[in-house]
Write an enzyme that holds these catalytic residues in place. Structure first.
Site, mmCIF file in Angstrom:
data_model
loop_
_atom_site.group_PDB
_atom_site.id
_atom_site.type_symbol
_atom_site.label_atom_id
_atom_site.label_comp_id
_atom_site.label_asym_id
_atom_site.label_seq_id
_atom_site.Cartn_x
_atom_site.Cartn_y
_atom_site.Cartn_z
ATOM 1 N N HIS A 62 17.560 -10.749 11.739
ATOM 2 C CA HIS A 62 18.133 -9.631 12.506
ATOM 3 C C HIS A 62 18.513 -8.435 11.618
ATOM 4 C CE1 HIS A 62 20.621 -7.261 15.151
ATOM 5 N NE2 HIS A 62 21.705 -7.583 14.473
ATOM 6 N N HIS A 86 25.393 -5.584 7.840
ATOM 7 C CA HIS A 86 26.238 -5.117 8.941
ATOM 8 C C HIS A 86 26.959 -6.214 9.712
ATOM 9 C CE1 HIS A 86 22.817 -5.829 11.753
ATOM 10 N NE2 HIS A 86 23.769 -5.931 12.644
ATOM 11 N N GLU A 90 31.806 -9.542 10.112
ATOM 12 C CA GLU A 90 32.160 -10.121 11.405
ATOM 13 C C GLU A 90 31.824 -11.610 11.487
ATOM 14 O OE1 GLU A 90 33.443 -8.199 14.822
ATOM 15 O OE2 GLU A 90 34.386 -8.168 12.853
ATOM 16 N N ASP A 91 30.695 -11.996 10.925
ATOM 17 C CA ASP A 91 30.171 -13.336 11.198
ATOM 18 C C ASP A 91 30.265 -14.330 10.046
ATOM 19 O OD1 ASP A 91 29.525 -12.224 13.577
ATOM 20 O OD2 ASP A 91 27.365 -12.145 13.252
ATOM 21 N N ASP A 153 20.760 -1.562 15.461
ATOM 22 C CA ASP A 153 21.253 -2.910 15.754
ATOM 23 C C ASP A 153 21.056 -3.224 17.235
ATOM 24 O OD1 ASP A 153 22.840 -5.322 15.491
ATOM 25 O OD2 ASP A 153 24.536 -4.193 16.333
ATOM 26 N N ASP A 273 4.301 13.829 37.308
ATOM 27 C CA ASP A 273 4.253 14.023 35.868
ATOM 28 C C ASP A 273 4.265 12.712 35.099
ATOM 29 O OD1 ASP A 273 6.740 13.448 36.686
ATOM 30 O OD2 ASP A 273 7.753 15.060 35.612
HETATM 31 MN MN MN Z 1 23.910 -6.981 14.590
#
Ligand code: MN
Length: 718
Positions: A62, A86, A90-91, A153, A273
């Site tokens: 990811h 990133h 958090e993880d 993300d 269109d």
């Molecule tokens: Mn993420």
């Protein structure tokens, strides 16, 4: 879907995405930067070790995919590093500090910014709220790169949404459609915007998506021949007239077809269109020439022409749009633009976000953003009205507003600098009038606390509570100010006297005094001096917020015995009337003894001394209760900095002569600046010298005038 096998990740570096990423990056990053991104990849890979996505892939797939998206935009190495890291804070057990240590503070800030956005969930479907939510996210991102990482993300999560269970899938798709796709659009990231909308559409309304996709496929087949013919004749016509152009057929994205059908109550057959053409030429001139040629080729439909080159869209988009009557009776939409405009149309903000160096601090970054805005301004000012666009972007990137949550999750916008009291009054006048305390993010805080983006603010009220005149010292909104004043005005005289007395008591305590320390003579003198009718009137004024308690306290004390040194934060009193305040001399006007002066009390209860005629002082003078009449002490012992500006004949040794004269006049030179020698007859010198007062300055000036080379001399301010 979620039951995919856990793949062993003995050698995750073998993920095909990794070599592809570094291949792409080596095309534009310096070798050192590439090494850092590579290190971040290995760091992230081992931090996420043993974690898997719902799809069964090792988790590192990811962040790698997110980095790959950013690499397409040629983002700098800090952003790429942050993209790879990133989800690490958090993880996993990795902390922000560790990232700062290993990859530098800017990268840690980017990761932190993305994590903060992750923590905020949007759960109302109100249209206006969605707009505020978008603004809040943009404001929180501060650095555009945070938003770019977040969008990449979200895009990758949308691309892999099939693996997620239905309920969560619906929520994420809805949030993407309402919040993130519009942000991408606003930043001009067109291809991401379209992909996000179509993916959201597919997950939210699978049946409608399938039907519409099929209709478009069929139509495409039917019109293939027509499209080919039109394409060919456009190319030929432009070539014949010597215009170098790239002509492409293009297809509207599904969700915009769907939106048009819904909004205008059309059937698919009525949406004309769906197919169109894009003509990319070399420069502005060629755009208009191509337009003329195409209008000669097929008849234009009246009222359909739009010049977004002269007047760009709010997100910076530029093109000429026109609709023509096609050869088989069907209208054809055409966009004409330059290659540069095309780049912006596809990648927006990101198309400009190409850093040359990777070690930029945050302030430098803001500067870069300004530069980028500036470059857009220049690019667009060639062609007309760009102000609207710039204003729009500035609001988004450097907003003057903060966005905070009510306890019920509603978003309120307040001007920057707004406090809890402003918030209370913004919610409801009664809440403002009765507020006694505030909880910000569940923590009790002072009412004067400035609010920050994303704060959850809960006002504590009490039925007997009343507005406090002291709030006038810190509220930032006109609404709060007006309500506090109004409330105070409607108070009975006796009440306001009582309140005033209490406030004065508090103020006197700052000087370690009480009411008992103030003699009648002091009161009588103050009443006389300030043209009041009585002592109670002054107290009532304090209670009504017309006079500041601290000012009255200090006036009273000044009329009595001399203040004890500990009551004077600045040491020796050089300005009478400033006792009890931390005194500063304004840099704008640089007052010296002898100048007529005023004192302006600032938020932090300090006093800044300005000259009477200082334009800056006049500005803050709007609030008369903050302005205090002050006078110089008879004999200040301090020396004061003052600027003088001389125009002198450009001759050798003149600087030494001037300096010697200043020293002879018993002054010190604090600073000298001489304009660079351009070989001219005259040159300008600026001195900062120290003087006791105006007379001293006048003496120095007189002495300097005697130097033959000095042509002109004057005091310089600011
Ligand atoms: Mn993420």
């Amino acid at each position: 879907m979620a039951s995919a096998p856990h793949v062993s990740s003995e050698n995750p570096a073998a993920l095909p995405a990794a070599p592809a990423l570094f291949q792409e990056l080596s095309g534009y990053l310096k070798p050192d930067d590439l090494t850092q991104v590579r290190a971040a990849y290995h760091f992230s890979e081992s931090a996420h070790q043993g974690q898997y996505r719902k799809s069964g892939e090792p988790y590192i797939a990811h962040p790698l995919a997110v980095a790959n998206i950013l690499a397409q935009w040629h983002l700098d190495s800090q952003a790429l590093t942050a993209a790879l890291l990133h989800d690490v804070v958090e993880d996993t057990s990795v902390t922000k500090g560790q990232i700062a240590e290993q990859f530098g503070r800017p990268v840690a800030e980017l990761v932190d910014g993305v994590s903060k956005l992750d923590r905020i969930q949007f759960d109302t479907h109100e249209h206006a709220q969605a707009e505020n939510f978008r603004k809040m996210l943009l404001a929180m991102a501060r650095d555009v790169r945070v938003m770019l990482i977040k969008l990449a993300d979200r895009l990758h999560n949308m691309r892999t949404l099939d693996a997620v269970h239905t309920e969560k899938r619906q929520r994420i798709a809805r949030e993407t459609l309402d919040i993130y796709a519009p942000i991408a659009n606003r930043l001009g990231l067109n291809s991401i915007y379209q992909e996000m909308e179509d993916l959201s559409f597919r997950h939210l309304f699978p049946d409608r998506y399938r039907v519409l996709a099929k209709a478009v496929r069929t139509a495409r087949g039917n019109r293939r021949e027509v499209v080919g013919k039109v394409l060919e004749s456009i190319e030929r016509r432009l070539r014949e007239h010597g215009i170098d152009a790239q002509v492409q057929g293009r297809e509207k994205h599904l969700h915009s077809v769907y939106r048009k059908m819904r909004e205008k109550h059309l059937s698919f057959a009525q949406v004309h269109d769906v197919f169109g053409f894009r003509v990319i030429v070399r420069d502005h001139m060629a755009c208009y020439m191509a337009l003329g040629l195409l209008h000669g080729l097929y008849k234009p439909i009246p009222g359909k022409f739009k010049d977004y080159i002269a007047i760009p869209k709010a997100n910076g988009y530029q093109s000429l749009h026109t609709t023509l009557f096609g050869p088989f009776g069907s209208p054809i939409e055409i966009q004409i633009r330059t290659a540069e405009m095309h780049k912006i149309a596809e990648a927006g903000v990101a198309s400009h976000w190409l850093y040359k160096s990777s070690d930029t601090s945050l302030s430098e970054l803001q500067q870069k953003t300004h530069q980028w805005l500036q470059s857009l301004l220049e690019m667009q000012s060639e062609s007309g009205d760009s102000v609207e666009f710039l204003e729009h972007l500035k609001v988004d990137l450097f907003p003057d507003e903060v966005y905070v949550f009510t306890p019920k999750g509603r978003i309120m916008s307040l001007p920057r600098g707004a406090t809890a009291v402003d918030f209370a009054y913004a919610v409801h006048t009664d809440i403002g009038n009765r507020c006694v305390a505030v909880k910000i993010n569940q923590e009790l805080m002072p009412l004067r606390t400035e609010l920050r983006n994303g704060d959850r603010v809960e006002i504590v009220t009490a039925s007997h509570a009343k507005p406090n005149p002291l709030w006038l010292n810190f509220v930032a909104t006109a609404k709060a100010r007006a309500h506090i004043r109004h409330f105070l005005k409607t108070m009975h005289f006796s009440e306001s006297v009582q309140l005033g007395s209490r406030l004065l008591q508090q103020a006197l305590a700052n000087f370690r005094k009480t009411h008992a320390d103030i003699h009648d003579a002091q009161w009588d003198k103050l009443v006389r001096d300030s043209n009041a009718r009585s002592r109670d009137e002054i107290l009532s004024d304090v209670g009504l917020g017309k006079r500041l308690a601290v000012v009255v306290a200090h006036q009273l004390l000044a009329l009595g015995e001399p203040l004890r040194p500990e009551a004077r934060p600045t040491g020796a009193v050089v300005v009478r009337g400033s006792e009890g305040f931390a005194v500063q001399f304004a840099r704008c006007c640089g007052p010296i003894p002898g100048d007529p002066i005023i004192g302006i009390i600032n938020k932090g209860q300090g006093m800044v001394i300005h000259t009477h005629d200082c334009p800056l002082a006049a500005k803050s003078n709007r609030d008369p209760e903050r302005v205090l009449d002050v006078q110089w002490d008879a004999n200040p012992t301090k020396l004061f900095d003052v600027g003088i500006r001389l125009v002198v004949a450009n001759q050798r040794g003149v600087l030494a002569k001037v300096a010697a004269e200043i020293a002879a006049a018993e002054s010190n030179i604090q600073n000298v600046a001489v304009d660079p020698d351009d070989g001219g007859t005259y040159t300008v010198m600026r001195f900062t010298v120290q003087v006791m007062n105006r007379m001293h300055l006048a003496r120095i000036v007189r002495d300097l005038r005697r130097i033959p080379e000095v042509v002109r001399i004057g005091r310089s301010k600011g």
